[in-house]
Design an enzyme around this catalytic site. Sequence first.
Site, PDB file in Angstrom:
ATOM      1  CD  GLU A  97      40.235  41.192  41.505  1.00 49.95           C
ATOM      2  OE1 GLU A  97      40.484  42.300  41.929  1.00 49.95           O
ATOM      3  OE2 GLU A  97      41.057  40.529  40.847  1.00 49.95           O
ATOM      4  NE  ARG A 163      46.032  41.571  56.295  1.00 48.99           N
ATOM      5  CZ  ARG A 163      45.779  40.862  55.202  1.00 48.99           C
ATOM      6  NH1 ARG A 163      44.593  40.894  54.655  1.00 48.99           N
ATOM      7  NH2 ARG A 163      46.731  40.123  54.658  1.00 48.99           N
TER       8      ARG A 163
HETATM    9  P1  IMP Z   1      39.804  35.774  42.561  1.00 46.27           P
HETATM   10  O1  IMP Z   1      40.388  34.419  42.841  1.00 46.27           O
HETATM   11  O2  IMP Z   1      40.288  36.335  41.249  1.00 46.27           O
HETATM   12  O3  IMP Z   1      38.305  35.807  42.650  1.00 46.27           O
HETATM   13  O4  IMP Z   1      40.421  36.773  43.624  1.00 46.27           O
HETATM   14  C1  IMP Z   1      39.972  36.775  44.911  1.00 46.27           C
HETATM   15  C2  IMP Z   1      41.087  36.932  45.923  1.00 46.27           C
HETATM   16  O5  IMP Z   1      42.099  37.865  45.510  1.00 46.27           O
HETATM   17  C3  IMP Z   1      40.485  37.504  47.174  1.00 46.27           C
HETATM   18  O6  IMP Z   1      40.210  36.465  48.096  1.00 46.27           O
HETATM   19  C4  IMP Z   1      41.534  38.489  47.685  1.00 46.27           C
HETATM   20  O7  IMP Z   1      42.359  37.851  48.633  1.00 46.27           O
HETATM   21  C5  IMP Z   1      42.347  38.867  46.498  1.00 46.27           C
HETATM   22  N1  IMP Z   1      41.925  40.159  45.921  1.00 46.27           N
HETATM   23  C6  IMP Z   1      41.344  40.341  44.735  1.00 46.27           C
HETATM   24  N2  IMP Z   1      41.087  41.632  44.484  1.00 46.27           N
HETATM   25  C7  IMP Z   1      41.504  42.308  45.568  1.00 46.27           C
HETATM   26  C8  IMP Z   1      41.478  43.720  45.917  1.00 46.27           C
HETATM   27  O8  IMP Z   1      41.004  44.617  45.182  1.00 46.27           O
HETATM   28  N3  IMP Z   1      41.996  44.029  47.142  1.00 46.27           N
HETATM   29  C9  IMP Z   1      42.514  43.093  47.989  1.00 46.27           C
HETATM   30  N4  IMP Z   1      42.543  41.776  47.689  1.00 46.27           N
HETATM   31  C10 IMP Z   1      42.047  41.385  46.493  1.00 46.27           C
END
Ligand code: IMP
Length: 176
Positions: A97, A163
């Site tokens: 994200e 999951r």
């Molecule tokens: P980032 O650090 O903002 O890129 O978020 C990434 C991490 O957040 C991923 O490794 C997931 O574990 C969790 N995550 C982010 N969005 C989602 C989602 O829509 N569903 C489930 N887990 C998510």
Amino acid sequence: MNVLFSEKLIRKRVTEIADQISSDYKDREVLIIGVLNGSFIFCADIVRNLVNMKFKMDFISLSSYSGMRSTKKIEVVSKFKENVSGRDVLILDDIIETGMTLDFITKEVISKKPKSVRTCVLIDKRCMRKKDVSIEYVCLEMAANMGDDFVVGYGLDYNGCFRGLPYICKLKEFVR
Ligand code: IMP
Ligand code: MG
């Protein structure tokens, strides 16, 4: 049920990405680091489709989410144990994200002087990106018209649940 990515599409894309990885790393030995917990099914399916390359598998377990919200603080629950120095490393994560998580792990790996580092994600939610992280392999892209909703299934969870779904859909399909 409004499925975002079907079981069939996931299988097709995982096979295509595994083929691409196999061809890029042909005859080399790679250290694959899976980011737990969300990537466990993705990792299992990717590695079972790798051919003509050797690999060893390790995992890092991180926690940054509480429910549907990022705590914006990455907590290392357990670290990978393999020696990274001088090796070709491929990091596998479930979803990117903001990029905070992958940026954190990539920097952690780079600090240990690998020969190379690449990243591979199951889902790219590009419209949420804040960090400029390079991703070499993207299985599925959440296009802008799909929204930025929280998604579950195929390893991805909401508070530990969902999951085991063989497909990926928005959490709001279940919680109304
Ligand atoms: P980032 O650090 O903002 O890129 O978020 C990434 C991490 O957040 C991923 O490794 C997931 O574990 C969790 N995550 C982010 N969005 C989602 C989602 O829509 N569903 C489930 N887990 C998510
Ligand atoms: Mg994760």
